[in-house]
Design a protein around this motif. Structure first.
Motif, PDB file in Angstrom:
ATOM      1  N   GLY A   1       0.708  -1.265  -0.060  1.00  0.00           N
ATOM      2  CA  GLY A   1      -0.008   0.046  -0.003  1.00  0.00           C
ATOM      3  C   GLY A   1       1.058   1.278   0.142  1.00  0.00           C
TER       4      GLY A   1
ATOM      5  N   ASP B   1       1.868  -2.241  -4.613  1.00  0.00           N
ATOM      6  CA  ASP B   1       0.689  -1.524  -4.895  1.00  0.00           C
ATOM      7  C   ASP B   1      -0.108  -1.784  -6.071  1.00  0.00           C
ATOM      8  OD1 ASP B   1      -0.484   1.332  -3.252  1.00  0.00           O
ATOM      9  OD2 ASP B   1      -1.244   1.263  -5.236  1.00  0.00           O
ATOM     10  N   THR B   2      -1.477  -1.746  -6.300  1.00  0.00           N
ATOM     11  CA  THR B   2      -1.895  -2.183  -7.652  1.00  0.00           C
ATOM     12  C   THR B   2      -2.016  -0.903  -8.552  1.00  0.00           C
ATOM     13  OG1 THR B   2      -3.978  -1.280  -6.654  1.00  0.00           O
ATOM     14  CG2 THR B   2      -3.609  -3.670  -6.600  1.00  0.00           C
TER      15      THR B   2
ATOM     16  N   LEU C   1      -2.949  -0.459   4.676  1.00  0.00           N
ATOM     17  CA  LEU C   1      -4.072  -0.695   3.888  1.00  0.00           C
ATOM     18  C   LEU C   1      -5.189  -0.160   4.756  1.00  0.00           C
ATOM     19  CD1 LEU C   1      -3.182  -4.372   2.685  1.00  0.00           C
ATOM     20  CD2 LEU C   1      -3.154  -2.218   1.361  1.00  0.00           C
ATOM     21  N   TYR C   2      -6.451  -0.139   4.114  1.00  0.00           N
ATOM     22  CA  TYR C   2      -7.588   0.130   4.990  1.00  0.00           C
ATOM     23  C   TYR C   2      -7.819  -1.096   5.907  1.00  0.00           C
ATOM     24  CZ  TYR C   2      -8.695   3.832   1.714  1.00  0.00           C
ATOM     25  OH  TYR C   2      -8.634   4.925   0.565  1.00  0.00           O
TER      26      TYR C   2
ATOM     27  N   ASP D   1     -10.568  -3.118   6.312  1.00  0.00           N
ATOM     28  CA  ASP D   1     -11.130  -4.378   5.639  1.00  0.00           C
ATOM     29  C   ASP D   1     -10.011  -5.031   4.605  1.00  0.00           C
ATOM     30  OD1 ASP D   1     -13.193  -3.742   6.965  1.00  0.00           O
ATOM     31  OD2 ASP D   1     -14.428  -2.904   5.408  1.00  0.00           O
ATOM     32  N   GLU D   2      -9.023  -4.210   4.119  1.00  0.00           N
ATOM     33  CA  GLU D   2      -8.072  -4.703   2.995  1.00  0.00           C
ATOM     34  C   GLU D   2      -7.058  -5.562   3.904  1.00  0.00           C
ATOM     35  OE1 GLU D   2      -6.970  -1.367   0.935  1.00  0.00           O
ATOM     36  OE2 GLU D   2      -8.660  -1.388  -0.403  1.00  0.00           O
TER      37      GLU D   2
ATOM     38  N   GLU E   1      -8.553  -8.796   4.514  1.00  0.00           N
ATOM     39  CA  GLU E   1      -8.454  -9.564   3.141  1.00  0.00           C
ATOM     40  C   GLU E   1      -6.994 -10.092   2.649  1.00  0.00           C
ATOM     41  OE1 GLU E   1      -9.799 -11.540   0.176  1.00  0.00           O
ATOM     42  OE2 GLU E   1     -11.131 -10.651   1.637  1.00  0.00           O
ATOM     43  N   PHE E   2      -5.940  -9.269   3.050  1.00  0.00           N
ATOM     44  CA  PHE E   2      -4.742  -9.632   2.685  1.00  0.00           C
ATOM     45  C   PHE E   2      -4.269 -10.746   3.583  1.00  0.00           C
ATOM     46  CE2 PHE E   2      -0.175  -9.613   3.426  1.00  0.00           C
ATOM     47  CZ  PHE E   2       0.256  -9.268   2.033  1.00  0.00           C
TER      48      PHE E   2
ATOM     49  N   GLN F   1     -14.638   2.955   7.382  1.00  0.00           N
ATOM     50  CA  GLN F   1     -14.043   1.592   7.801  1.00  0.00           C
ATOM     51  C   GLN F   1     -14.038   2.208   9.451  1.00  0.00           C
ATOM     52  OE1 GLN F   1     -11.819  -0.692   5.515  1.00  0.00           O
ATOM     53  NE2 GLN F   1     -12.672  -0.132   3.685  1.00  0.00           N
TER      54      GLN F   1
END
Length: 280
Positions: A8, A32-33, A67-68, A70-71, A74-75, A225
């Motif tokens: 991130g 990072d995406t 990251l946030y 929730d992310e 998920e990671f 979030q």
């Protein structure tokens, strides 16, 4: 040399990566995406290498999940079986209670230590990143496992080399209660203040308006979030604050200016005592 991976590369992630590389001299890989965020971090010398997806084959000592909330979860769900048992996984999340309990339930055995740097700047985005943001900053570390003293000390040493000033350890529940007061409430007050603001009055604004409005410039996705995951603590401090406002309003309506004076004098004294605190 430590191998650091920062997942991130937004404002905080790019700044942290830069502090790890320029201040401490670690080898830093950025993930990072967004190719623009990677390009910005490379061109500014914040990272040695960039990639758009996490590579579990990389030799990494510490992973920072910028990251946030929730992310982050998920990671860890996606990569929990790919991360080596000796790798420390940490984050920079402004909420920790629910995050800790959910990660412990879903990724037993993962060496995860929660983290929350107490720093930032107005605005958002990788373009505003600066490694100096972390210089002298305070940093909270959260650990739910008493057998991680060695890893905790290793993470502390890395943060100190990157420029962090003061490191505070506390349980996740205490963290979320306290940041609801000193962080979440002020940002929500600023946002609520601007909802009542009439744009026609702006031409006569002064420093007090700017001071109160400044922290309303926040990331709506991230802060939604944070509030969602700290709902109970946030609603409690909002109740306390609204009770204080109603009390002040009642004093004014009743022309009880003696009580108004006493309240203002009391808050003046409190502000002066804060100004004398070493961490203010």
């Amino acid at each position: 040399m430590k191998n650091i991976t920062v997942v991130g590369l937004g404002l905080m992630g790019s700044s942290l990566a830069g502090a790890m590389k320029t201040n401490a001299g670690f080898r830093v890989t950025g993930v990072d995406t967004n190719p623009e965020a990677i390009g910005n971090a490379l061109s500014n010398g914040y990272i040695d290498e960039g990639m758009e997806a996490f590579d579990a084959a990389c030799d990494v000592d510490i992973i920072f999940l910028c990251l946030y909330p929730d992310e982050i979860l998920e990671f860890i769900r996606t990569h929990r079986n790919d991360i080596g048992k000796d790798t420390i996984v940490t984050d920079i999340s402004g909420i920790q209670g629910q995050l800790c309990s959910r990660i412990e339930a879903e990724a037993e055995g993962l060496c995860r230590i929660g983290g929350h740097p107490l720093c930032g700047v107005e605005g958002r985005g990788h373009e505003k990143a600066s490694p100096q943001m972390f210089s002298g900053a305070s940093y909270i570390l959260i650990d739910t496992k008493p057998d991680r003293k060695k890893q905790m000390q290793e993470l502390k040493s890395v943060l100190k080399l990157a420029g962090i000033g003061r490191i505070i350890e506390m349980p996740p529940g205490e963290h979320d209660r306290r940041v609801a007061v000193v962080s979440h409430l002020p940002h929500l007050i600023s946002s609520a203040f601007l909802t009542a603001f009439n744009g026609n009055d702006f031409e006569i604004h002064g420093g007090s308006f700017r001071d109160l409005a400044r922290i309303a410039d926040i990331n709506p996705d991230l802060w939604t979030q944070i509030i969602k995951n700290n709902k109970m603590n946030v609603t409690e401090v909002l109740d306390d604050f609204m009770s204080s406002l109603v009390g002040l309003k009642n004093m004014i309506e009743k022309d009880d200016y003696g009580s108004v004076y006493d309240l203002l004098e009391k808050t003046n004294e409190k502000k002066r005592s804060l100004a004398e605190h070493e961490n203010y």
